[in-house]
Motif scaffolding. Structure first.
Motif, PDB file in Angstrom:
ATOM      1  N   ALA A  92     -13.091 -52.064 -13.013  1.00  0.00           N
ATOM      2  CA  ALA A  92     -14.506 -52.298 -12.729  1.00  0.00           C
ATOM      3  C   ALA A  92     -14.909 -51.729 -11.378  1.00  0.00           C
ATOM      4  O   ALA A  92     -16.011 -51.197 -11.224  1.00  0.00           O
ATOM      5  CB  ALA A  92     -14.801 -53.802 -12.766  1.00  0.00           C
ATOM      6  N   ALA A  93     -14.028 -51.843 -10.391  1.00  0.00           N
ATOM      7  CA  ALA A  93     -14.379 -51.423  -9.029  1.00  0.00           C
ATOM      8  C   ALA A  93     -14.490 -49.906  -8.901  1.00  0.00           C
ATOM      9  O   ALA A  93     -15.362 -49.405  -8.186  1.00  0.00           O
ATOM     10  CB  ALA A  93     -13.336 -51.956  -8.040  1.00  0.00           C
ATOM     11  N   VAL A  94     -13.612 -49.158  -9.579  1.00  0.00           N
ATOM     12  CA  VAL A  94     -13.622 -47.695  -9.443  1.00  0.00           C
ATOM     13  C   VAL A  94     -14.926 -47.084  -9.957  1.00  0.00           C
ATOM     14  O   VAL A  94     -15.539 -46.261  -9.262  1.00  0.00           O
ATOM     15  CB  VAL A  94     -12.396 -47.078 -10.141  1.00  0.00           C
ATOM     16  N   PRO A  95     -15.412 -47.444 -11.155  1.00  0.00           N
ATOM     17  CA  PRO A  95     -16.711 -46.881 -11.582  1.00  0.00           C
ATOM     18  C   PRO A  95     -17.849 -47.237 -10.630  1.00  0.00           C
ATOM     19  O   PRO A  95     -18.746 -46.411 -10.399  1.00  0.00           O
ATOM     20  CB  PRO A  95     -16.924 -47.496 -12.967  1.00  0.00           C
ATOM     21  N   ILE A  96     -17.836 -48.445 -10.070  1.00  0.00           N
ATOM     22  CA  ILE A  96     -18.882 -48.821  -9.117  1.00  0.00           C
ATOM     23  C   ILE A  96     -18.782 -47.948  -7.868  1.00  0.00           C
ATOM     24  O   ILE A  96     -19.798 -47.496  -7.318  1.00  0.00           O
ATOM     25  CB  ILE A  96     -18.758 -50.313  -8.755  1.00  0.00           C
ATOM     26  N   GLY A  97     -17.548 -47.698  -7.416  1.00  0.00           N
ATOM     27  CA  GLY A  97     -17.359 -46.828  -6.255  1.00  0.00           C
ATOM     28  C   GLY A  97     -17.859 -45.417  -6.514  1.00  0.00           C
ATOM     29  O   GLY A  97     -18.496 -44.809  -5.648  1.00  0.00           O
ATOM     30  N   LEU A  98     -17.584 -44.882  -7.701  1.00  0.00           N
ATOM     31  CA  LEU A  98     -18.051 -43.533  -8.035  1.00  0.00           C
ATOM     32  C   LEU A  98     -19.568 -43.487  -8.148  1.00  0.00           C
ATOM     33  O   LEU A  98     -20.201 -42.501  -7.733  1.00  0.00           O
ATOM     34  CB  LEU A  98     -17.406 -43.072  -9.346  1.00  0.00           C
TER      35      LEU A  98
END
Length: 342
Positions: A92-98
């Motif tokens: 979940a965190a990686v797509p938000i970061g991108l």
């Protein structure tokens, strides 16, 4: 395309070749600290090369966009120290970061949309340094100059992301997808319009295209690419701090791109590999404390011999050996086309 596939196969086989000729400890060191790091920072340099080669503008905010993605993941992911938001999985965190990095790219593009050349360079640098100072002094969300630690990455198929081979092949897969995606994008209608804007924005505007929107969109694409590298760099470093997006890191990305050559996206990875090798072995070659002097000399030597970087040197060698010359019309550094303009 066949050369691209051949290059990817060589990179995919590199850890096996290193394991065959080096002791186990040294093979792991080369895989993680040389090849893996070069691929990760090559991705960030790729975002700058994309803007410079096909958009005609050099941005010094790419490391900042990478940092936006890295900080977003570090703030959100569960297990990071100190815990700021927490509770999110890496999925979940990686797509938000991108997404955050892409939005940051769009914002920077909107700020710099009406500038070019040295003015765009200075505006993007000002934005980068402003964000750096804000992050460095903010304790509530970014933990100030200490940054956020213990961002170790997910577990993939039962294997830790800290495994050098797992990290390397994930980074290589991401780099390959982004590289091929850039090559496809620049041949799409959007990419062709962007290159037309680079060469003659007034002519493109008279054809009915929005010059400003295309430039902002290009920054958004570059922000996404840089964000991918920023997430991987944060996991590689097991955290992120303001120094990761400071002036030194910002200039290093520019050096990588120029050393490799701004004439083609592959130059970003060539420059990153050269930079990483010298950074790793600076103590043996010259002096660890004088690394900036060493890489500066390497930078000057390559640029004086070939303003097009390593790619330009390779092109000249092909000409000397009588091999197929560089295709006409391939952009030179700074976005200048090779053929004469009408």
């Amino acid at each position: 395309m066949p050369r691209t596939i051949a290059g990817l196969l060589v990179l995919a086989a590199a850890p096996f070749l290193l394991a065959a000729v080096l002791p186990p400890g040294q093979a792991g060191f080369w895989t993680a600290n040389i090849l893996g790091r070069a691929v990760v920072f090559g991705i960030i340099a790729l975002s700058l090369t994309f803007l410079a080669t096909y958009g005609g503008f050099v941005s010094l905010a790419q490391m900042t966009m990478a940092g936006v993605a890295g900080y977003a993941v570090a703030i959100l992911v569960d297990g990071a120290v100190p815990r700021i938001a927490g509770g999110f999985s890496y999925a979940a965190a990686v797509p938000i970061g991108l997404l955050a990095a892409t939005l940051a790219g769009l914002v920077v593009g909107a700020i710099a949309v009406r500038t070019r050349d040295i003015y765009l360079l200075m505006i993007t640098l000002a934005v980068a340094m402003g964000i750096f100072r804000f992050v460095e002094t903010n304790l509530a969300w970014f933990n100030g100059y200490e940054g956020i630690r213990n961002v170790v990455g997910p577990t993939l198929l039962g294997r830790s992301f800290r495994d050098p081979w797992v990290f390397y092949y994930v980074a290589l897969g991401v780099a390959a997808l982004l590289y091929l995606g850039i090559l496809y994008l620049v041949r799409s209608p959007f990419g062709l319009v962007l290159q037309g804007i680079r060469d003659n924005p007034r002519r493109v505007a008279t054809l009915g295209y929005s010059v400003g929107l295309h430039r902002i969109a290009a920054f958004g694409v570059a922000g996404f690419v840089a964000g991918c590298g920023g997430v991987l760099a944060t996991i590689y470093n097991i955290g992120i701090s303001p120094g990761s997006i400071g002036l030194g890191a910002t200039v290093n990305v520019l050096i990588m791109s120029v050393i490799g050559g701004l004439g083609h996206p592959i130059g970003a990875f060539l420059g990153s590999l050269i930079f990483t090798v010298f950074d790793t072995f600076a103590a043996s070659i010259y002096d660890r404390e004088r690394f900036n002097t060493l890489i500066g000399l390497v930078f000057l030597a390559i640029v004086l011999v070939s303003p097009d970087g390593v790619i330009g040197i390779a092109g000249r060698l092909r000409g000397v050996l009588g091999l197929r010359p560089r295709p006409a019309g391939l952009p030179r550094p700074g976005g200048q086309p090779q053929e004469e303009r009408s």
